[in-house]
Design an enzyme around this catalytic site. Structure first.
Site, PDB file in Angstrom:
ATOM      1  N   LYS A 120      -0.141   4.106  -0.120  1.00 60.57           N
ATOM      2  CA  LYS A 120      -0.533   5.386   0.358  1.00 60.57           C
ATOM      3  C   LYS A 120      -0.306   6.682  -0.580  1.00 60.57           C
ATOM      4  O   LYS A 120      -0.259   6.583  -1.825  1.00 60.57           O
ATOM      5  CB  LYS A 120       0.143   5.703   1.839  1.00 60.57           C
ATOM      6  CG  LYS A 120      -0.212   4.564   2.647  1.00 60.57           C
ATOM      7  CD  LYS A 120       0.114   4.372   4.215  1.00 60.57           C
ATOM      8  CE  LYS A 120      -0.225   3.102   4.884  1.00 60.57           C
ATOM      9  NZ  LYS A 120      -0.047   3.130   6.206  1.00 60.57           N
TER      10      LYS A 120
ATOM     11  N   GLU B 195      -6.715   4.913   8.233  1.00 56.74           N
ATOM     12  CA  GLU B 195      -6.225   6.408   7.949  1.00 56.74           C
ATOM     13  C   GLU B 195      -7.573   6.981   7.499  1.00 56.74           C
ATOM     14  O   GLU B 195      -7.658   8.138   7.559  1.00 56.74           O
ATOM     15  CB  GLU B 195      -5.173   6.516   6.888  1.00 56.74           C
ATOM     16  CG  GLU B 195      -3.717   6.155   7.887  1.00 56.74           C
ATOM     17  CD  GLU B 195      -2.719   5.555   6.937  1.00 56.74           C
ATOM     18  OE1 GLU B 195      -2.783   5.605   5.751  1.00 56.74           O
ATOM     19  OE2 GLU B 195      -1.724   4.835   7.581  1.00 56.74           O
TER      20      GLU B 195
ATOM     21  N   ASN C 196       0.814  -1.245   0.098  1.00 53.83           N
ATOM     22  CA  ASN C 196       0.204  -0.039   0.078  1.00 53.83           C
ATOM     23  C   ASN C 196       0.882   1.297   0.208  1.00 53.83           C
ATOM     24  O   ASN C 196       1.505   1.606   0.906  1.00 53.83           O
ATOM     25  CB  ASN C 196      -0.956   0.014   1.147  1.00 53.83           C
ATOM     26  CG  ASN C 196      -1.754   1.273   1.344  1.00 53.83           C
ATOM     27  OD1 ASN C 196      -1.801   1.925   0.486  1.00 53.83           O
ATOM     28  ND2 ASN C 196      -2.442   1.416   2.602  1.00 53.83           N
TER      29      ASN C 196
ATOM     30  N   SER D  90       3.521  -2.304  10.333  1.00 52.79           N
ATOM     31  CA  SER D  90       5.147  -2.540  10.337  1.00 52.79           C
ATOM     32  C   SER D  90       5.573  -3.899  10.079  1.00 52.79           C
ATOM     33  O   SER D  90       6.499  -4.419  10.663  1.00 52.79           O
ATOM     34  CB  SER D  90       5.500  -2.080  11.804  1.00 52.79           C
ATOM     35  OG  SER D  90       5.256  -0.695  12.180  1.00 52.79           O
TER      36      SER D  90
ATOM     37  N   GLU E  40      -5.564  -4.711  10.812  1.00 50.63           N
ATOM     38  CA  GLU E  40      -4.338  -3.972  10.925  1.00 50.63           C
ATOM     39  C   GLU E  40      -4.496  -3.320  12.274  1.00 50.63           C
ATOM     40  O   GLU E  40      -5.374  -2.407  12.192  1.00 50.63           O
ATOM     41  CB  GLU E  40      -4.251  -2.839   9.941  1.00 50.63           C
ATOM     42  CG  GLU E  40      -4.172  -3.397   8.442  1.00 50.63           C
ATOM     43  CD  GLU E  40      -3.492  -2.362   7.629  1.00 50.63           C
ATOM     44  OE1 GLU E  40      -2.416  -2.618   6.729  1.00 50.63           O
ATOM     45  OE2 GLU E  40      -3.957  -1.309   7.699  1.00 50.63           O
TER      46      GLU E  40
ATOM     47  N   GLY F  28       2.943   2.208  10.732  1.00 49.00           N
ATOM     48  CA  GLY F  28       4.002   3.064  10.531  1.00 49.00           C
ATOM     49  C   GLY F  28       4.639   3.559  11.880  1.00 49.00           C
ATOM     50  O   GLY F  28       5.582   4.376  12.072  1.00 49.00           O
TER      51      GLY F  28
ATOM     52  N   HIS G 105      -9.492   1.516   5.187  1.00 61.83           N
ATOM     53  CA  HIS G 105      -8.134   1.509   5.860  1.00 61.83           C
ATOM     54  C   HIS G 105      -8.325   2.622   6.927  1.00 61.83           C
ATOM     55  O   HIS G 105      -8.985   3.475   7.044  1.00 61.83           O
ATOM     56  CB  HIS G 105      -7.360   2.247   5.020  1.00 61.83           C
ATOM     57  CG  HIS G 105      -5.821   2.117   5.449  1.00 61.83           C
ATOM     58  ND1 HIS G 105      -5.637   3.057   6.474  1.00 61.83           N
ATOM     59  CD2 HIS G 105      -4.863   1.092   5.467  1.00 61.83           C
ATOM     60  CE1 HIS G 105      -3.973   2.430   6.863  1.00 61.83           C
ATOM     61  NE2 HIS G 105      -3.807   1.620   6.041  1.00 61.83           N
TER      62      HIS G 105
HETATM   63  O1  G3H Z   1      -1.867  -0.106   4.464  1.00 54.86           O
HETATM   64  C1  G3H Z   1      -0.717  -0.740   5.266  1.00 54.86           C
HETATM   65  C2  G3H Z   1      -0.589  -0.300   6.638  1.00 54.86           C
HETATM   66  O2  G3H Z   1      -1.322   0.964   7.061  1.00 54.86           O
HETATM   67  C3  G3H Z   1       0.722  -0.722   7.260  1.00 54.86           C
HETATM   68  O3  G3H Z   1       1.725   0.156   7.220  1.00 54.86           O
HETATM   69  P1  G3H Z   1       2.980   0.030   7.595  1.00 54.86           P
HETATM   70  O4  G3H Z   1       3.403  -1.254   7.123  1.00 54.86           O
HETATM   71  O5  G3H Z   1       3.736   1.393   7.160  1.00 54.86           O
HETATM   72  O6  G3H Z   1       3.174  -0.069   9.140  1.00 54.86           O
END
Ligand code: G3H
Length: 248
Positions: free
Chosen positions: A11, A96, A9, A212, A166, A172, A94
């Protein structure tokens, strides 16, 4: 048998040039994998990434969509438009989007219905906050998110859906749920699917972990019985890391 799915992803990252270079860089290095490989890109990159991935085993996903086919919804993108590009998956709900853009369980459910209508496979995200985890509310909360996301979804469509667990506090932050903790919640999610749709679907539905995930912890995560892949943010932005994740 559940085919694992590793989805990057991105983002709000990458220009068209960077995205095409990324695909060029990874496409021969991921073609021998047994996992399904997906890139979840910003809207502006979908067309270019679709073209760049032609003839490869890499699938593409949007990160969000509206539930209506068209209308006066300035700034939004519909499933009809994504379908025209040939998008395979769409991330829905998601954390976010729930946190910053008023996504609710109800809008998630509407989006899941329309995505399925257009042949776009939803990746439905669920997960608890740190406070909920500390209060022992993880399973109740996540289960209720799943039940609401699947409201009125017919059983014949359910296996087109992927669920991504998640935990918000692991996104993150560099903190991961231990692979056992992640597996336990994912097992509980699978139990909800059993209650809703019965044993066969319960066995077959794919449930990813996200938060993560990095090359150094992917193997441990993927070795868990109920975890069928990963939804990866930060580590999916670097081509070498992504290749390592896919070939864990
Ligand atoms: O969509 C992915 C998740 O929000 C995980 O993000 P991350 O791997 O940066 O923690």
């Amino acid at each position: 048998m559940r085919i694992p799915i590793i989805a990057g992803n991105w983002k709000m990252h990458k220009t068209i040039k960077e995205a095409v270079e990324f695909v060029e860089n990874i496409k021969d290095r991921v073609k021998g994998t047994d996992v399904e490989v997906v890139l979840c890109t910003p809207y502006t990159l979908l067309q270019s990434v679709k073209e760049a991935t032609k003839g490869t085993n890499i699938k593409i996903a949007a990160q969000n969509m509206h539930w209506e086919e068209n209308g006066a919804f300035t700034g939004e993108v519909s499933p009809l438009m994504l379908n025209e590009i040939g998008v395979d998956y769409c991330v829905i709900g998601h954390s976010e989007r729930r946190q910053y853009f008023n996504e609710t369980d109800e809008t998630v459910n509407k989006k899941v219905h329309t995505a399925l209508k257009y042949g776009i496979k939803p990746i439905i995200c669920v997960g608890e906050t740190l406070e909920q985890r500390e209060n022992g509310e993880t399973n109740t909360f996540v289960k209720s998110q799943v039940v609401k996301a699947f409201k009125d979804i017919e059983s014949k469509k359910v296996l087109d859906i992927v669920i991504a667990y998640e935990p918000i506090w692991a996104i993150g932050t560099g903190k991961t749920a231990t692979s056992e903790e992640a597996n336990e919640v994912i097992y509980q999610i699978r139990e909800v699917i059993k209650e809703l749709y019965g044993e066969d679907i319960y066995t077959e539905i794919r449930i990813q972990y996200g938060g993560s995930v990095k090359p150094n912890n992917i193997e441990e995560i993927m070795n868990q019985e109920d975890i069928d892949g990963a939804l990866v943010g930060g580590a999916s932005l670097k081509s070498d890391d992504f290749v390592e994740l896919v070939n864990f």
